[in-house]
Design a protein around this motif. Structure first.
Motif, PDB file in Angstrom:
ATOM      1  N   ASN A 152      98.135 106.447  -5.288  1.00  0.00           N
ATOM      2  CA  ASN A 152      97.371 105.223  -5.031  1.00  0.00           C
ATOM      3  C   ASN A 152      97.645 104.170  -6.110  1.00  0.00           C
ATOM      4  OD1 ASN A 152      94.648 103.924  -6.179  1.00  0.00           O
ATOM      5  ND2 ASN A 152      94.604 103.788  -3.955  1.00  0.00           N
ATOM      6  N   HIS A 178      98.182  98.747  -0.782  1.00  0.00           N
ATOM      7  CA  HIS A 178      96.741  98.912  -0.568  1.00  0.00           C
ATOM      8  C   HIS A 178      95.842  97.829  -1.176  1.00  0.00           C
ATOM      9  CE1 HIS A 178      96.235 100.625  -4.610  1.00  0.00           C
ATOM     10  NE2 HIS A 178      94.935 100.611  -4.420  1.00  0.00           N
ATOM     11  N   HIS A 215      91.233  96.315  -2.064  1.00  0.00           N
ATOM     12  CA  HIS A 215      90.698  95.495  -3.148  1.00  0.00           C
ATOM     13  C   HIS A 215      90.547  94.023  -2.757  1.00  0.00           C
ATOM     14  CE1 HIS A 215      91.049  99.062  -5.515  1.00  0.00           C
ATOM     15  NE2 HIS A 215      92.361  99.091  -5.428  1.00  0.00           N
ATOM     16  N   ASP A 254      88.616 102.165  -4.667  1.00  0.00           N
ATOM     17  CA  ASP A 254      89.582 103.255  -4.484  1.00  0.00           C
ATOM     18  C   ASP A 254      88.868 104.569  -4.160  1.00  0.00           C
ATOM     19  OD1 ASP A 254      92.116 102.008  -4.889  1.00  0.00           O
ATOM     20  OD2 ASP A 254      91.673 101.867  -7.029  1.00  0.00           O
TER      21      ASP A 254
HETATM   22 FE   LIG Z   1      93.548 100.766  -5.952  1.00  0.00          FE
END
Ligand SMILES: [Fe+2]
Ligand code: FES
Length: 345
Positions: A156, A162, A167, A288
């Protein structure tokens, strides 16, 4: 990959606890399914052993420290940092049988944390030059268990696809979902290193933390992955501010990891408070966590078991490196002499 089924993972160093936790009394921790007792056997000198007394299996972490030795709460036998029994009150000074001993593990302090290795180490604790640089201050951020595999968190950290989604509320630029190509990507002996420039937006908190007025900026990022579950992310902003994040996902058992995170910054508390720095990183980290705790903990190392895209290259390299290491060291790791598990006399 079930971490407790891979003996080779015992041959890496893991940060298990902030040193400050050991000041008052012994503590327990579970590392790769192994119950540990941690204590200070001298000023600033941490020790680690199996959290089971060899007499009747009482938890030593419920005991006390006497002259640097851990004393069992049940009948008072005491053990030193090498696992040797140094006092049996019932023997009244007579010789203590050498079989009265517990498994002790390699243990040392680094970066203000207690690090433990359960077996003969394959490599050293990752070196972070900024930690020794007086121009940087260290801010402890998080120490908490997450219900996810360490490998999920590691990949990650290097996954540039992502931030735009996960985020979007903190720094991701939602309108630009096509991630940048890395500037450089290299495999190292014990991990990988990736440099890239990521466009980000600045929330009000970040404007303060970065000492910037602009609503947008870029992160010049250098991520380093250290086998198996440690990464550093060194973010340099255009104004020269460096925010380096250290994150370890120390394996507790097959399903959970202890998240150990601190950051290093080349600014001062007077300019930006630690509280504000932590508040921003906390928001990002929780984003996350919400995703990662929903993923499967038994991460397949086989590349064909999940689907991939270009930005998954770091995660693919991690899987391949772990699989290759397990294969190459399979015989060696299963053939470790029992004596190697303990700290040598
Ligand atoms: Fe992240
Ligand atoms: S169980 Fe530890 S001294 Fe008896």
């Amino acid at each position: 990959m079930l971490v407790t089924q891979q003996p080779l993972l015992k041959r890496f160093w893991y940060p298990v606890m902030p040193m400050t936790e050991l000041t008052a009394r012994p503590q327990s921790f579970q590392l790769l399914g192994e119950p540990l007792v941690l204590w200070l056997d001298g000023p600033g000198k941490p020790a680690a052993a199996r959290d089971r007394c060899c007499h009747r299996s009482a938890k030593l972490s419920n005991g006390d420290i006497i002259n640097g030795a851990i004393r069992c709460p049940y009948h008072g036998w005491s053990f030193n940092a090498k696992g040797t029994c140094v006092n049996v009150p019932q023997l009244a000074g007579n010789t203590i049988p050498p079989s009265y001993r517990i498994d002790a593990y390699r243990c040392q302090e680094r970066y203000r944390y207690v690090w433990v290795c359960l077996d003969d180490p394959l490599t050293d604790i990752p070196h972070i030059p900024e930690a020794d640089n007086p121009q940087f201050r260290q801010i402890p951020e998080f120490y908490e268990p997450w219900r996810c595999a360490g490998l999920r968190l590691m990949e990650n950290s290097f996954d540039n696809a992502h931030p735009h989604f996960v985020h979007a509320k903190t720094f991701g630029v939602e309108q630009e979902p096509v991630p940048p190509q890395p500037d450089t990507f290299e495999e190292t002996e014990w991990g990988l290193r990736m440099r890239y420039v990521l466009p980000v937006f600045n929330s009000e908190v970040q404007k303060r933390n970065l000492q910037m007025e602009a609503g947008r900026t870029v992160r010049i990022s250098e991520g380093v992955w250290f086998l198996p579950f440690i990464r550093t992310l060194k973010i340099t902003y255009p104004n020269g501010l460096i925010h380096l994040i250290f994150t370890a996902a120390t394996p507790i058992d097959d399903r959970s990891s202890q998240i150990v995170q601190f950051c290093l910054r080349n600014d001062t508390e007077a300019a930006v408070t630690a509280e504000s720095v932590i508040a921003f990183d906390r928001a990002v980290t929780l984003e996350d966590r919400a995703i990662l705790e929903g993923t499967d903990y038994d991460v397949p190392l086989s590349i064909s078991d999940e689907q991939h895209m270009a930005t998954d290259k770091p995660g693919i390299v991690m899987r391949r490196k772990l699989a290759a290491l397990f294969k190459a060291n399979g015989k060696k790791s299963s053939g470790i002499e029992p004596g190697m598990k303990t700290v040598s006399e």
